[in-house]
Design an enzyme around this catalytic site. Sequence first.
Site: not given
Length: 464
Positions: A185, A443
Site C-alpha cells: 500500500e 447491473h
Amino acid sequence: MAEFDYDVLVIGAGPGGYVAAIRAAQLGLKTACAEGRETLGGTCLNVGCIPSKAMLHASEYYDAAANGTMESMGVEVKPKLNLDKMHGQRRDAVKQLTGGIEFLFKKNKVDWLKGYATFKDAHSVEVAGKTVTAKNIVIATGSSVTPLPGVEIDEKIIVSSTGALELEKVPEHMVVIGGGVIGLELGSVWRRLGAKVTCVEFLDQILPGMDDDIRKEAHKIFKKQGIDFKLSTKVTAVEVKGKKATLTMEPAKGGDSETLEADCVLVAIGRRPNTEGLGLEAIGLEVNKRGQIETDHDFRTKVDGVWAIGDVVPGPMLAHKAEDEGIAVAENIAGLTGIVNHDIIPGVVYTFPEIAGVGLTEAEAKEKYGEVKVGKFPMLANSRAKTNHEPDGSVKIIADAKTDRVVGVWCIAVPAGTMIAQAAQAMEFGATSEDIAYTCHAHPTHSEAIKEAAMAVQGKPIHI
Ligand SMILES: Cc1cc2nc3c(=O)[nH]c(=O)nc-3n(C[C@H](O)[C@H](O)[C@H](O)COP(=O)(O)OP(=O)(O)OC[C@H]3O[C@@H](n4cnc5c(N)ncnc54)[C@H](O)[C@@H]3O)c2cc1C
C-alpha cells in the site's frame, strides 16, 4: 463505597479498545479506557488504516491524471503535486476521526484515563501515577512495528509505516522491505507520486496468506504498474551514509550477495503485540512464542477478570477483527453471548485495484474438504469494469464439492474491499455457490463478477 472504581477498564483506545469501552458503557457498565497516546483511535486512526487510505486515495487521483487514465477518458489535465496539501488533508482526516472517538466517549460516559497503564494486580492498574481499580480489565494494547535486526529506523531515511506516511518529499528510489499489505500500500502511494519503488520479499511470492492465484495475479499487476520486485531475497544489512542507504541482500536460500542504493527504505516486515511495560508479570500472565496473549473463545485470559482482544491476541492484525472482538468481549463481560467467527474475517489490500479475500485459500480448502469446486471470472469481462477502463483483476469462488457451500472468495477489482462484504455475509449465512449465482445483482456493477464466478462454480457463467 463501591468495591471497584469501574466495572470495566479497557487498556488501549484502538479499534478494539474504544469499541469495547463504548459497548460496555452502552450495556450499563461503568467504564474507563486508558490510552497513552495524545489522541484516541490507536494505530488504526492515528498511523494506520486511516492515514494510509488518505494518502492512497489522494495519490490515486494524481496517478490517474499523470498516467494517462484520465486523458483516455477525455479529461486532459497536467497534475502538479502539492505534497504539503496532500499531507494536510491526511492530518485533517485523522484529526476529525480521532476527535470523533473523543465525542463518542463523552456521549457514552466513558472516562478517558490519559497515560500508559501498568498492572499492579488483576483488578488494579496504575495510570499517570494514580491507581485505578476495576472488576474487569480488558487488554487492548495493540501492536507496533516489528524491527529488522541490525537495521535502525530513523524515520527519515529508514522508515517504518509511520514515517512512510509523513515523507516531506517524494523519494527518488524507495526500497520496501516486505511484500505484505502495508509495504504494497505505502509503496504504491510513493510510486504513484513519482518514486521508483523496489520491493524486496523473503518469500517467493508477495502477499503471504492470500490465495496463490490472487498472489500471482497481484504480482503481475504491480509489476505492470512499475514496481520492481526482488522475491526470495533476504536483506542482511542497511547502511546509511549521508542521505543515501545501501542495502545488502542475498538470495533467501543462500548465495552471492548484492547491493542496492536507495534514498528511502521502508521496513514493513510485520507488527508485534504490545505487552512491554504492561506489567503482565504482576498478574502472572505469560505471552506465547509470538508475544501474544492467549485467550479462550470468550476473550478471557487465564487470569480471572482479565480479558484481551485485538492485535495483542492471536489472529489477523486487522481493525475490523479488533472491533468485533471489542463488541464481543463487552457483551461477554455483561453476561451476554459475544461471539466472533474467526473463520470469516475479510482481508483487504487497498491498492489499485484492491485485493480482497475471505475464508480459505484453494490450498487450505483442498486440505480441509478434499474435493473443491472453483469458479473464476475475469474483471475484463465485467461490463462496468471494462467501461471504467479497469480491466485488471478477477473473482475466484471456492466451494466444498460435496455440499456446494462457499468456503473462500478472493477478488482483485477496483472496489474489491466493498465487494468482499457480500461474500462474507453469504458465507456467514452458510450460502452455496448456487445461492449467490441465483441472487439478483444490480447491473452494471463490479459485484456482478461475484455472481458470474458463482455461476462458473456451477459451470455456467454467461459472459465468458
Ligand atoms: C500503515 C498501516 C495500515 C493499516 N491499514 C489497515 C487497514 O486498512 N485495515 C485494517 O483492518 N487494518 C489495518 N491496519 C492494522 C490496524 O491498524 C490494526 O489491526 C488495529 O489498529 C488493531 O487495533 P487494536 O485496538 O488491537 O490496537 P491498536 O490500534 O494498536 O491500539 C492500541 C492502543 O493501545 C495503546 N496502548 C498500548 N499500551 C498501552 C498501555 N500500557 N496503556 C495505555 N495505552 C496503551 C496504544 O497507544 C494504542 O493507541 C493497518 C496498520 C498499519 C500500521
